[in-house]
Scaffold this motif. Sequence first.
Motif, mmCIF file in Angstrom:
data_model
loop_
_atom_site.group_PDB
_atom_site.id
_atom_site.type_symbol
_atom_site.label_atom_id
_atom_site.label_comp_id
_atom_site.label_asym_id
_atom_site.label_seq_id
_atom_site.Cartn_x
_atom_site.Cartn_y
_atom_site.Cartn_z
ATOM 1 N N VAL A 165 -15.602 4.601 -48.091
ATOM 2 C CA VAL A 165 -14.988 5.226 -49.269
ATOM 3 C C VAL A 165 -15.618 4.742 -50.568
ATOM 4 N N PRO A 166 -15.841 3.443 -50.795
ATOM 5 C CA PRO A 166 -16.504 3.034 -52.051
ATOM 6 C C PRO A 166 -17.892 3.643 -52.210
ATOM 7 N N GLN A 167 -18.616 3.759 -51.113
ATOM 8 C CA GLN A 167 -19.942 4.370 -51.213
ATOM 9 C C GLN A 167 -19.853 5.862 -51.570
ATOM 10 N N LEU A 168 -18.822 6.548 -51.061
ATOM 11 C CA LEU A 168 -18.640 7.962 -51.410
ATOM 12 C C LEU A 168 -18.305 8.131 -52.890
ATOM 13 N N HIS A 169 -17.490 7.226 -53.434
ATOM 14 C CA HIS A 169 -17.174 7.286 -54.866
ATOM 15 C C HIS A 169 -18.431 7.081 -55.708
ATOM 16 N N ILE A 170 -19.278 6.155 -55.281
ATOM 17 C CA ILE A 170 -20.529 5.933 -56.014
ATOM 18 C C ILE A 170 -21.407 7.181 -55.957
ATOM 19 N N ALA A 171 -21.490 7.792 -54.792
ATOM 20 C CA ALA A 171 -22.297 9.012 -54.663
ATOM 21 C C ALA A 171 -21.731 10.144 -55.518
ATOM 22 N N LEU A 172 -20.393 10.235 -55.592
ATOM 23 C CA LEU A 172 -19.769 11.262 -56.429
ATOM 24 C C LEU A 172 -20.122 11.066 -57.898
ATOM 25 N N GLY A 173 -20.082 9.824 -58.350
ATOM 26 C CA GLY A 173 -20.442 9.566 -59.750
ATOM 27 C C GLY A 173 -21.891 9.908 -60.037
ATOM 28 N N GLU A 174 -22.785 9.575 -59.110
ATOM 29 C CA GLU A 174 -24.197 9.886 -59.320
ATOM 30 C C GLU A 174 -24.432 11.399 -59.348
ATOM 31 N N MET A 175 -23.751 12.118 -58.472
ATOM 32 C CA MET A 175 -23.910 13.576 -58.470
ATOM 33 C C MET A 175 -23.355 14.198 -59.749
#
Length: 382
Positions: free
Chosen positions: A14-24
Amino acid sequence: MTPEELFQLRMEIVPQLHIALGEMSQAKDLLSVLLAADHSSQPSSQSLLQSLSQPTSSQPPLPQQNASDLPSASLTSTSVTKQLPIQSVQTFNIQLAIGSKDKALRHASNLFRSAANVMEKGRVRSEKYWVDALKMRRSNWGLIPAPLPPGSAMGKGADKTSKDFLVSFGLEESRVSERLIAIEAAQDTELRFELVDSDYNPPSDKASEHLQARCDLIYSSLHLLLLPPSTLQPIIDMLQYQGFCDRVQSEMRRIVRALADAGVPTKFYFNAVGESGDELITQLQPQGQLRLSGECLLRIDNRRSLRFTFSSPSTLTANLPQATLAITSIPQLTQLLADEVDNCLLQRICELGTELCEHVHGTWFVDPLSGRTVGRWEGQVL
């Protein structure tokens, strides 16, 4: 997978998905800025922007942004040349780096030097240890490798070398290490020489006073005997003689106690060392030869005496009225004492029987075959 493992996996993803969402999201905003700045954009780019702006089922819909709301300025770039460092500052930084490296190298050098000194001292100590061992062997001290301690690795590739060895002196063996020498000098007697600190104080009690006096004698004798291989020979002979005398005295005291329990009066005298102090010191000199001697006297029923003489290391002689016999073992001594005591008691019984049967002219004698007394008078045999 178990629920615990699934929960752990979720917490990691989940933390990695949040980081990916911010980058996108950041990439989408940057793309919007670029498209708004380029008025000659293709319709395909607008459709791509609209497709990226469409909300998905996994996230809430984002508000649409019109092109008029975006800045219309174009992107520009400026080249900046890095200024050269000041010469004095650059020199100071170089000196600081060189000084740090020099300090680290000196510290490492000191560590290597200390380790080398320790290894050299160990090598010298080990070399001296084995040189002394070779000197002992050349002086007729036999050396054989000592067995490995219990629990040592014995598999393939294991270190099977022993740091200790056994020293054979005469018929005895001693275990030698860097701080301890143990010699089985006599039966049930071990002679130990141990290297201790100068401030070591051995425990003392009343039970060890006799042993302490014996150790003091050995310690003083070693100052007189400084030349191998005869250094320990008088000490070993003396300890063997003492063990021999202890066994002889113990056996004779057992006979004395048995006679006392039977009501037979006895007198017992035992002197292990008949030499004087001056004679003993003379024998302990390097040019002297240790020859200790003593005697023992056993008187039974105030009428029969048994005299024994002994000399170092283990010579025992019985001086009987009828003969002089050399005793070679403790069982032989036990049998001799038993025979002499039986003979003495049987003779006493014969004397008492003769006195009681004197009025009938009876006679009493000892039958050597049956080992018993026989009384005879007219018409009767007892």
